[in-house]
Design a protein around this motif. Structure first.
Motif, PDB file in Angstrom:
ATOM      1  N   ARG A   1     -10.680   2.466  23.260  1.00  0.00           N
ATOM      2  CA  ARG A   1     -11.842   1.676  22.845  1.00  0.00           C
ATOM      3  C   ARG A   1     -11.463   0.513  21.937  1.00  0.00           C
ATOM      4  NH1 ARG A   1     -15.947   3.019  26.071  1.00  0.00           N
ATOM      5  NH2 ARG A   1     -17.492   2.532  24.472  1.00  0.00           N
ATOM      6  N   ILE A   2     -10.237   0.491  21.418  1.00  0.00           N
ATOM      7  CA  ILE A   2      -9.856  -0.582  20.498  1.00  0.00           C
ATOM      8  C   ILE A   2      -8.860  -1.560  21.109  1.00  0.00           C
ATOM      9  CG2 ILE A   2     -10.259   0.910  18.498  1.00  0.00           C
ATOM     10  CD1 ILE A   2      -7.164   1.037  18.198  1.00  0.00           C
ATOM     11  N   ILE A   3      -8.533  -1.353  22.384  1.00  0.00           N
ATOM     12  CA  ILE A   3      -7.510  -2.191  23.013  1.00  0.00           C
ATOM     13  C   ILE A   3      -8.060  -3.543  23.448  1.00  0.00           C
ATOM     14  CG2 ILE A   3      -5.917  -2.359  24.957  1.00  0.00           C
ATOM     15  CD1 ILE A   3      -5.088  -0.387  22.811  1.00  0.00           C
ATOM     16  N   GLY A   4      -9.290  -3.574  23.919  1.00  0.00           N
ATOM     17  CA  GLY A   4      -9.842  -4.812  24.458  1.00  0.00           C
ATOM     18  C   GLY A   4      -9.987  -5.904  23.418  1.00  0.00           C
ATOM     19  N   GLY A   5      -9.936  -7.142  23.872  1.00  0.00           N
ATOM     20  CA  GLY A   5     -10.089  -8.281  22.970  1.00  0.00           C
ATOM     21  C   GLY A   5      -8.918  -9.231  23.061  1.00  0.00           C
TER      22      GLY A   5
ATOM     23  N   GLY B   1      -5.444 -11.102  22.727  1.00  0.00           N
ATOM     24  CA  GLY B   1      -4.084 -10.589  22.792  1.00  0.00           C
ATOM     25  C   GLY B   1      -3.219 -11.086  21.654  1.00  0.00           C
ATOM     26  N   ASN B   2      -2.436 -10.183  21.083  1.00  0.00           N
ATOM     27  CA  ASN B   2      -1.439 -10.542  20.077  1.00  0.00           C
ATOM     28  C   ASN B   2      -0.441  -9.391  19.965  1.00  0.00           C
ATOM     29  OD1 ASN B   2      -2.671  -8.550  18.399  1.00  0.00           O
ATOM     30  ND2 ASN B   2      -4.101 -10.095  17.610  1.00  0.00           N
ATOM     31  N   GLU B   3       0.489  -9.475  19.036  1.00  0.00           N
ATOM     32  CA  GLU B   3       1.515  -8.445  18.909  1.00  0.00           C
ATOM     33  C   GLU B   3       0.925  -7.098  18.497  1.00  0.00           C
ATOM     34  OE1 GLU B   3       4.628  -8.571  19.797  1.00  0.00           O
ATOM     35  OE2 GLU B   3       4.366 -10.638  20.467  1.00  0.00           O
ATOM     36  N   ILE B   4      -0.101  -7.128  17.655  1.00  0.00           N
ATOM     37  CA  ILE B   4      -0.739  -5.882  17.230  1.00  0.00           C
ATOM     38  C   ILE B   4      -1.375  -5.188  18.424  1.00  0.00           C
ATOM     39  CG2 ILE B   4      -2.599  -4.905  15.818  1.00  0.00           C
ATOM     40  CD1 ILE B   4      -2.079  -7.233  13.833  1.00  0.00           C
ATOM     41  N   GLN B   5      -2.133  -5.948  19.201  1.00  0.00           N
ATOM     42  CA  GLN B   5      -2.773  -5.377  20.382  1.00  0.00           C
ATOM     43  C   GLN B   5      -1.725  -4.823  21.345  1.00  0.00           C
ATOM     44  OE1 GLN B   5      -3.912  -7.775  23.617  1.00  0.00           O
ATOM     45  NE2 GLN B   5      -5.946  -6.866  23.848  1.00  0.00           N
ATOM     46  N   SER B   6      -0.631  -5.524  21.495  1.00  0.00           N
ATOM     47  CA  SER B   6       0.411  -5.092  22.414  1.00  0.00           C
ATOM     48  C   SER B   6       1.017  -3.758  21.983  1.00  0.00           C
ATOM     49  CB  SER B   6       1.493  -6.160  22.526  1.00  0.00           C
ATOM     50  OG  SER B   6       0.955  -7.349  23.082  1.00  0.00           O
ATOM     51  N   THR B   7       1.210  -3.589  20.690  1.00  0.00           N
ATOM     52  CA  THR B   7       1.756  -2.323  20.194  1.00  0.00           C
ATOM     53  C   THR B   7       0.781  -1.183  20.439  1.00  0.00           C
ATOM     54  OG1 THR B   7       3.060  -3.437  18.491  1.00  0.00           O
ATOM     55  CG2 THR B   7       2.606  -1.095  18.165  1.00  0.00           C
ATOM     56  N   LEU B   8      -0.495  -1.407  20.163  1.00  0.00           N
ATOM     57  CA  LEU B   8      -1.501  -0.378  20.413  1.00  0.00           C
ATOM     58  C   LEU B   8      -1.553  -0.021  21.901  1.00  0.00           C
ATOM     59  CD1 LEU B   8      -4.345  -1.721  18.087  1.00  0.00           C
ATOM     60  CD2 LEU B   8      -3.006   0.367  17.755  1.00  0.00           C
ATOM     61  N   THR B   9      -1.374  -1.027  22.740  1.00  0.00           N
ATOM     62  CA  THR B   9      -1.371  -0.780  24.177  1.00  0.00           C
ATOM     63  C   THR B   9      -0.169   0.067  24.574  1.00  0.00           C
ATOM     64  OG1 THR B   9      -2.504  -2.883  24.569  1.00  0.00           O
ATOM     65  CG2 THR B   9      -1.415  -1.860  26.448  1.00  0.00           C
ATOM     66  N   ARG B  10       0.991  -0.193  23.959  1.00  0.00           N
ATOM     67  CA  ARG B  10       2.183   0.617  24.253  1.00  0.00           C
ATOM     68  C   ARG B  10       1.967   2.078  23.866  1.00  0.00           C
ATOM     69  NH1 ARG B  10       5.258  -3.220  21.541  1.00  0.00           N
ATOM     70  NH2 ARG B  10       6.177  -1.643  20.179  1.00  0.00           N
TER      71      ARG B  10
END
Length: 373
Positions: free
Chosen positions: A192-196, A198-207
């Motif tokens: 639920r927090i992945i969308g939005g 894109g940046n390095e923080i989002q990429s780490t959460l996606t990993r």
């Protein structure tokens, strides 16, 4: 300095109905709520027939007072309220179950019920944290590092030793039953927090999410390993199969995370909490693994713990170095909220862990008593 009240829902607590001297039947009210969830057009029905929910409304009002406005909160009230919240919150995720369960997923009435429980509950939760002290911490990044260093490998507690040295095989099964409530659908809330943007923080959460989901391969998904542990004991692998034995403290932990992921204003709090969860997770998993090894259980009956110890050690470093610290830099005025999320997750998690051990001990005593009867 931000007002703590800004972090809480702006909902008035319900008043206790007059002339209600006896406690409500929470079990009956819970069953009524389950029926309401699948009703066709719940909102119109409630408006047309308000007496239909009068007993439920009375039970909610009494429970809120008993749980959050008394020095010693009533256990039955806590359990009733957290069950209601969970039944509403889980509608935010799709479970590949009966579609009728989602008839009222956007119901105004259900939202009203959620808000009237959630507001006093969250006020009660946050009152147990010294928020002012967190707001006055100047170096949030160092505070996060200090917390992580202390929590990654702490001294063993009495609870740790009980799990490692005394828990029986029956107790281990009871642990799996409770843990399955979240383990079979784990990481769902992270999505639920992945969308939005894109940046390095989002990429780490996606990993982190991708690894929890086995890179898109069901055989490698973490929940699959948990299901294998259950299957090894002939236990049900259906999500929510053991709903009736889950302590309210565990439900509160799940509901707390639902709240933080559904409200993006709490993004920092959630990621602070997730940082703690990933750092401290291996500590608990080592206890469970040690218990399984002592009991001489099969690899399939403990494989999930080994996997999580390996991956969560890495995830903990990612969350601290690539999510929490960068968020503190990006939001310097609100960075203390990362500490609030971290400390709340630890406090709520410790409370849940104690409740699970007490439940295991009670089930073990009951099992011995039944065996001797």
């Amino acid at each position: 300095m931000q007002n703590t009240a800004d972090l809480l829902p702006k909902i008035d607590s319900p008043t206790l109905p007059k002339n209600k001297p006896t406690l409500p039947n929470y079990d009956a009210a819970d069953r009524q709520f389950v029926n309401l969830l699948e009703m066709e057009d719940l909102d119109k029905t409630v408006v047309a027939k308000p007496l239909l929910v009068s007993d439920l409304e009375s039970a909610i009002a009494v429970a809120v007072r008993s749980a959050y406005q008394q020095p010693e909160g009533d256990e039955a009230a806590h359990l009733f309220l957290q069950r209601l919240l969970y039944r509403i919150n889980r509608l935010n995720l799709f479970w590949y179950d009966d579609l009728r369960r989602y008839n009222n997923e956007r119901s105004h009435y259900l939202r009203s019920v959620r808000d009237r429980i959630e507001a006093p509950w969250q006020q009660w939760e946050i009152a147990q944290i010294d928020v002012a002290a967190l707001q006055n911490i100047e170096d949030v990044k160092q505070a996060l590092r200090d917390r992580a260093a202390a929590d990654v490998n702490p001294e063993l507690t009495q609870i740790d030793r009980y799990l490692r040295e005394q828990m029986t095989e029956g107790g281990y099964r009871h642990l799996l039953a409770i843990a399955s409530f979240d383990g079979l659908v784990e990481a769902s809330r992270v999505s639920r927090i992945i969308g939005g943007a894109g940046n390095e923080i989002q990429s780490t959460l996606t990993r982190v999410l991708i690894e929890e989901y086995g890179g898109g391969r069901l055989a490698r998904k973490h929940s699959t390993y948990f299901a294998q542990m259950l299957a090894e004991f002939g236990m049900s692998t259906e999500p929510e199969a053991y709903f009736d034995i889950v302590p309210w403290q565990v439900l509160a932990s799940i509901n707390h995370n639902f709240l933080l992921t559904e409200r993006k204003r709490h993004f920092l709090r959630y990621n602070g909490g997730l940082t703690y969860f990933e750092i401290a997770g291996p500590v608990a998993y080592r206890n469970y693994l040690a218990a399984a090894q002592r009991l001489g259980l099969s690899q399939a009956a403990m494989g999930y713990w080994e996997l999580h110890i390996r991956e969560d050690e890495r995830h903990g470093r990612w969350m601290l170095d690539e999510v929490a610290i960068p968020l503190a830099d990006r939001y310097p005025d609100e960075a203390w909220e990362l500490l609030l999320g971290y400390d709340q997750e630890k406090s709520i998690g410790d409370r849940a862990g104690l409740a699970v051990v007490r439940s295991i001990q009670a089930a073990t005593i009951k099992g011995r008593s039944g065996a001797g009867a």
